[in-house]
Design a protein around this motif. Sequence first.
Motif, PDB file in Angstrom:
ATOM      1  N   GLU A 181      -9.817  -1.276  13.247  1.00 38.72           N
ATOM      2  CA  GLU A 181      -9.461  -1.266  11.822  1.00 38.72           C
ATOM      3  C   GLU A 181      -7.974  -0.964  11.626  1.00 38.72           C
ATOM      4  OE1 GLU A 181     -12.040   1.550  10.015  1.00 38.72           O
ATOM      5  OE2 GLU A 181     -13.875   0.397  10.416  1.00 38.72           O
ATOM      6  N   ASN A 182      -7.455  -0.030  12.392  1.00 35.56           N
ATOM      7  CA  ASN A 182      -6.032   0.310  12.283  1.00 35.56           C
ATOM      8  C   ASN A 182      -5.149  -0.872  12.656  1.00 35.56           C
ATOM      9  OD1 ASN A 182      -6.482   2.918  11.429  1.00 35.56           O
ATOM     10  ND2 ASN A 182      -6.252   3.845  13.455  1.00 35.56           N
ATOM     11  N   GLU A 183      -5.514  -1.569  13.718  1.00 33.95           N
ATOM     12  CA  GLU A 183      -4.696  -2.702  14.166  1.00 33.95           C
ATOM     13  C   GLU A 183      -4.691  -3.819  13.125  1.00 33.95           C
ATOM     14  OE1 GLU A 183      -3.337  -4.081  18.206  1.00 33.95           O
ATOM     15  OE2 GLU A 183      -5.472  -4.586  18.174  1.00 33.95           O
ATOM     16  N   ILE A 184      -5.821  -4.086  12.538  1.00 30.06           N
ATOM     17  CA  ILE A 184      -5.912  -5.159  11.548  1.00 30.06           C
ATOM     18  C   ILE A 184      -5.182  -4.768  10.264  1.00 30.06           C
ATOM     19  CG2 ILE A 184      -7.520  -6.452  10.107  1.00 30.06           C
ATOM     20  CD1 ILE A 184      -9.503  -6.286  12.500  1.00 30.06           C
ATOM     21  N   LEU A 185      -5.316  -3.516   9.837  1.00 29.28           N
ATOM     22  CA  LEU A 185      -4.611  -3.046   8.643  1.00 29.28           C
ATOM     23  C   LEU A 185      -3.103  -3.105   8.861  1.00 29.28           C
ATOM     24  CD1 LEU A 185      -4.344  -1.734   5.885  1.00 29.28           C
ATOM     25  CD2 LEU A 185      -4.817   0.493   6.964  1.00 29.28           C
ATOM     26  N   ALA A 186      -2.640  -2.642  10.002  1.00 36.20           N
ATOM     27  CA  ALA A 186      -1.208  -2.676  10.305  1.00 36.20           C
ATOM     28  C   ALA A 186      -0.700  -4.112  10.322  1.00 36.20           C
ATOM     29  CB  ALA A 186      -0.940  -2.001  11.641  1.00 36.20           C
ATOM     30  N   SER A 187      -1.520  -5.025  10.821  1.00 43.15           N
ATOM     31  CA  SER A 187      -1.128  -6.427  10.879  1.00 43.15           C
ATOM     32  C   SER A 187      -0.937  -7.010   9.488  1.00 43.15           C
ATOM     33  CB  SER A 187      -2.187  -7.232  11.650  1.00 43.15           C
ATOM     34  OG  SER A 187      -1.868  -8.606  11.673  1.00 43.15           O
ATOM     35  N   LYS A 188      -1.751  -6.573   8.536  1.00 42.35           N
ATOM     36  CA  LYS A 188      -1.611  -7.059   7.157  1.00 42.35           C
ATOM     37  C   LYS A 188      -0.304  -6.575   6.538  1.00 42.35           C
ATOM     38  CE  LYS A 188      -6.585  -7.305   6.161  1.00 42.35           C
ATOM     39  NZ  LYS A 188      -7.706  -6.728   5.349  1.00 42.35           N
ATOM     40  N   ILE A 189       0.114  -5.376   6.931  1.00 39.41           N
ATOM     41  CA  ILE A 189       1.322  -4.791   6.353  1.00 39.41           C
ATOM     42  C   ILE A 189       2.582  -5.393   6.968  1.00 39.41           C
ATOM     43  CG2 ILE A 189       2.636  -2.638   6.135  1.00 39.41           C
ATOM     44  CD1 ILE A 189      -0.085  -1.168   6.111  1.00 39.41           C
ATOM     45  N   CYS A 190       2.555  -5.607   8.271  1.00 37.18           N
ATOM     46  CA  CYS A 190       3.777  -5.975   9.020  1.00 37.18           C
ATOM     47  C   CYS A 190       3.926  -7.486   9.158  1.00 37.18           C
ATOM     48  CB  CYS A 190       3.747  -5.332  10.398  1.00 37.18           C
ATOM     49  SG  CYS A 190       3.586  -3.546  10.379  1.00 37.18           S
ATOM     50  N   GLN A 329      11.259  -5.926   2.124  1.00 41.32           N
ATOM     51  CA  GLN A 329       9.865  -6.064   1.709  1.00 41.32           C
ATOM     52  C   GLN A 329       9.715  -7.352   0.908  1.00 41.32           C
ATOM     53  OE1 GLN A 329       8.297  -2.722  -0.461  1.00 41.32           O
ATOM     54  NE2 GLN A 329       6.235  -3.583  -0.598  1.00 41.32           N
ATOM     55  N   VAL A 330       8.737  -8.171   1.276  1.00 39.87           N
ATOM     56  CA  VAL A 330       8.569  -9.481   0.641  1.00 39.87           C
ATOM     57  C   VAL A 330       7.376  -9.527  -0.308  1.00 39.87           C
ATOM     58  CG1 VAL A 330       9.693 -10.694   2.547  1.00 39.87           C
ATOM     59  CG2 VAL A 330       7.213 -10.332   2.602  1.00 39.87           C
ATOM     60  N   ALA A 331       6.473  -8.555  -0.221  1.00 41.84           N
ATOM     61  CA  ALA A 331       5.299  -8.539  -1.098  1.00 41.84           C
ATOM     62  C   ALA A 331       4.753  -7.119  -1.174  1.00 41.84           C
ATOM     63  CB  ALA A 331       4.221  -9.492  -0.583  1.00 41.84           C
ATOM     64  N   LYS A 332       3.979  -6.864  -2.183  1.00 40.02           N
ATOM     65  CA  LYS A 332       3.394  -5.544  -2.388  1.00 40.02           C
ATOM     66  C   LYS A 332       2.258  -5.308  -1.401  1.00 40.02           C
ATOM     67  CE  LYS A 332       1.294  -2.594  -5.944  1.00 40.02           C
ATOM     68  NZ  LYS A 332       0.829  -2.515  -7.348  1.00 40.02           N
ATOM     69  N   VAL A 333       2.202  -4.100  -0.874  1.00 38.86           N
ATOM     70  CA  VAL A 333       1.101  -3.704  -0.004  1.00 38.86           C
ATOM     71  C   VAL A 333      -0.082  -3.330  -0.890  1.00 38.86           C
ATOM     72  CG1 VAL A 333       0.306  -2.016   1.691  1.00 38.86           C
ATOM     73  CG2 VAL A 333       2.630  -2.927   1.832  1.00 38.86           C
ATOM     74  N   LYS A 334      -1.199  -3.984  -0.692  1.00 37.93           N
ATOM     75  CA  LYS A 334      -2.345  -3.821  -1.581  1.00 37.93           C
ATOM     76  C   LYS A 334      -3.197  -2.610  -1.206  1.00 37.93           C
ATOM     77  CE  LYS A 334      -2.618  -8.812  -2.397  1.00 37.93           C
ATOM     78  NZ  LYS A 334      -3.469 -10.022  -2.305  1.00 37.93           N
ATOM     79  N   LYS A 335      -3.567  -1.846  -2.212  1.00 39.36           N
ATOM     80  CA  LYS A 335      -4.354  -0.635  -1.990  1.00 39.36           C
ATOM     81  C   LYS A 335      -5.722  -0.962  -1.394  1.00 39.36           C
ATOM     82  CE  LYS A 335      -6.026   3.536  -4.329  1.00 39.36           C
ATOM     83  NZ  LYS A 335      -6.080   4.288  -5.604  1.00 39.36           N
ATOM     84  N   GLU A 336      -6.288  -2.109  -1.798  1.00 42.31           N
ATOM     85  CA  GLU A 336      -7.628  -2.448  -1.320  1.00 42.31           C
ATOM     86  C   GLU A 336      -7.671  -2.707   0.187  1.00 42.31           C
ATOM     87  OE1 GLU A 336      -6.169  -6.153  -3.687  1.00 42.31           O
ATOM     88  OE2 GLU A 336      -6.062  -3.958  -3.853  1.00 42.31           O
ATOM     89  N   TRP A 337      -6.523  -2.989   0.783  1.00 47.40           N
ATOM     90  CA  TRP A 337      -6.494  -3.163   2.239  1.00 47.40           C
ATOM     91  C   TRP A 337      -6.923  -1.889   2.961  1.00 47.40           C
ATOM     92  CZ3 TRP A 337      -0.939  -5.634   2.765  1.00 47.40           C
ATOM     93  CH2 TRP A 337      -0.975  -6.941   2.253  1.00 47.40           C
ATOM     94  N   SER A 339      -9.198   0.215   2.050  1.00 45.51           N
ATOM     95  CA  SER A 339     -10.657   0.299   2.004  1.00 45.51           C
ATOM     96  C   SER A 339     -11.198   1.736   2.060  1.00 45.51           C
ATOM     97  CB  SER A 339     -11.256  -0.500   3.169  1.00 45.51           C
ATOM     98  OG  SER A 339     -12.662  -0.547   3.080  1.00 45.51           O
ATOM     99  N   GLY A 340     -10.857   2.501   1.022  1.00 44.39           N
ATOM    100  CA  GLY A 340     -11.388   3.856   0.928  1.00 44.39           C
ATOM    101  C   GLY A 340     -10.600   4.906   1.691  1.00 44.39           C
ATOM    102  N   ARG A 341      -9.555   4.504   2.360  1.00 47.48           N
ATOM    103  CA  ARG A 341      -8.743   5.479   3.113  1.00 47.48           C
ATOM    104  C   ARG A 341      -7.538   5.878   2.246  1.00 47.48           C
ATOM    105  NH1 ARG A 341      -7.932   2.682   8.892  1.00 47.48           N
ATOM    106  NH2 ARG A 341      -7.260   4.801   9.484  1.00 47.48           N
ATOM    107  N   GLU A 342      -7.843   6.512   1.101  1.00 49.48           N
ATOM    108  CA  GLU A 342      -6.816   6.828   0.117  1.00 49.48           C
ATOM    109  C   GLU A 342      -5.729   7.744   0.671  1.00 49.48           C
ATOM    110  OE1 GLU A 342     -10.021   6.838  -0.518  1.00 49.48           O
ATOM    111  OE2 GLU A 342     -10.252   5.315  -2.078  1.00 49.48           O
ATOM    112  N   GLU A 343      -6.109   8.675   1.513  1.00 43.31           N
ATOM    113  CA  GLU A 343      -5.123   9.599   2.067  1.00 43.31           C
ATOM    114  C   GLU A 343      -4.086   8.851   2.915  1.00 43.31           C
ATOM    115  OE1 GLU A 343      -4.881  13.766   4.661  1.00 43.31           O
ATOM    116  OE2 GLU A 343      -6.807  12.761   4.331  1.00 43.31           O
ATOM    117  N   ILE A 344      -4.555   7.915   3.707  1.00 39.41           N
ATOM    118  CA  ILE A 344      -3.647   7.102   4.515  1.00 39.41           C
ATOM    119  C   ILE A 344      -2.747   6.265   3.613  1.00 39.41           C
ATOM    120  CG2 ILE A 344      -3.521   5.199   6.187  1.00 39.41           C
ATOM    121  CD1 ILE A 344      -4.337   7.787   7.456  1.00 39.41           C
ATOM    122  N   TYR A 345      -3.327   5.720   2.567  1.00 43.95           N
ATOM    123  CA  TYR A 345      -2.554   4.902   1.625  1.00 43.95           C
ATOM    124  C   TYR A 345      -1.446   5.729   0.974  1.00 43.95           C
ATOM    125  CZ  TYR A 345      -1.473   1.996  -2.452  1.00 43.95           C
ATOM    126  OH  TYR A 345      -0.826   1.255  -3.415  1.00 43.95           O
TER     127      TYR A 345
END
Length: 361
Positions: A181-190, A329-337, A339-345
């Motif tokens: 999950e961490n790898e996929i989330l990081a991939s969406k951001i980077c 930064q080219v686009a906004k990082v979406k909160k829904e990415w 997925s319930g990990r609000e503290e990390i967000y």
Amino acid sequence: MTYVKYQIMHGERKVASIDTQGRCTVFDQDFMPYNLYLEDGGEELDTFINNLANFYFWCASRVLTLDREYAKELLNSIGATQASTDKERAQVALSYHCLSLTDIYWVKREEEKITFREINLFENHLSNAFVDVALRGRQMTIENSHLIADDLSTNGSFPKAWLRKNNTFWLLKDGGSLAVENEILASKICQCNQVVYSEKLFDGTLVSCSKIMTSLKYSLVSREAFEVFALNQNMNALDYILELDGYSYYMMNILDYLIGNTDRHWGNWGLLVRNSDNQPERLYDLMDFNKAFSAYDRIEGANCLTTDSKKCTQKEAALAAVEKVGLNQVAKVKKEWFSGREEIYERFLERLKLLENHLPK
């Protein structure tokens, strides 16, 4: 005593030869592996010993990631019960000509009549490489099976497998659901010259999946391997990298800070090299994000592993990078990415805000 003589090949090009006494000849220095130093023309015993040690170490670094069952059969086939020393690991790699999916180097015995086109992993089954090894047990091919990291591999601590599909390779990585999950989330951001990771189910297990970066056209040279080359050339490796592709280097430090990646060791980044002339083109795409969002409880992050300074935090490296190239930064990082990990967000936003405030006015 009979000595075996090996030829070190780059594709179909013979670049060097070395025998098991340590005597070597370098035919084309420009196409030598970056992390292999051989001294030819000498008659000193120490030179021969160093040549052989360097050769075995280089071969040992090319042990394929192998399935446990397959590794056992391979070790049995060459008369080895384990592969713990460089020489033993080198013999494993030499049994399939030191082939790799990282580059187009390989090794053959001087008397062998075989070509790279016949055995390279990009176009052939792994079984084609075993021309002198009678494997027992199941016969694996990359076409319908996979190679997975285990006892023989030192390339990373997470289970991984190469799967060949539609004439290309895909890397599957496990390590637990959180790492995936961490790898996929990081991939969406980077989204910046990086390997794209996506979710995939493999044997009922969630893994991350990414496309291979190398080919018959391009190879990878790790920062660690390039340091060996730089030391032998009396050059500063980081200065060279900054001149070649400073933008990607600085963005790497920015992104690693933002996502809390603590695994950017010298084997996890490096140079994309053209096989046509064995020269670097740029830094290769960022990879390995399964240790993202680590050291995320402190704003400084972890120690930065990419700088020459031994006392530099990821925060300091990222701030210095923003001064050099901006944030981009080219686009906004979406909160829904998240997925319930609000503290990390929230911690991600804290780091992002810190860098935004440091942008040159």
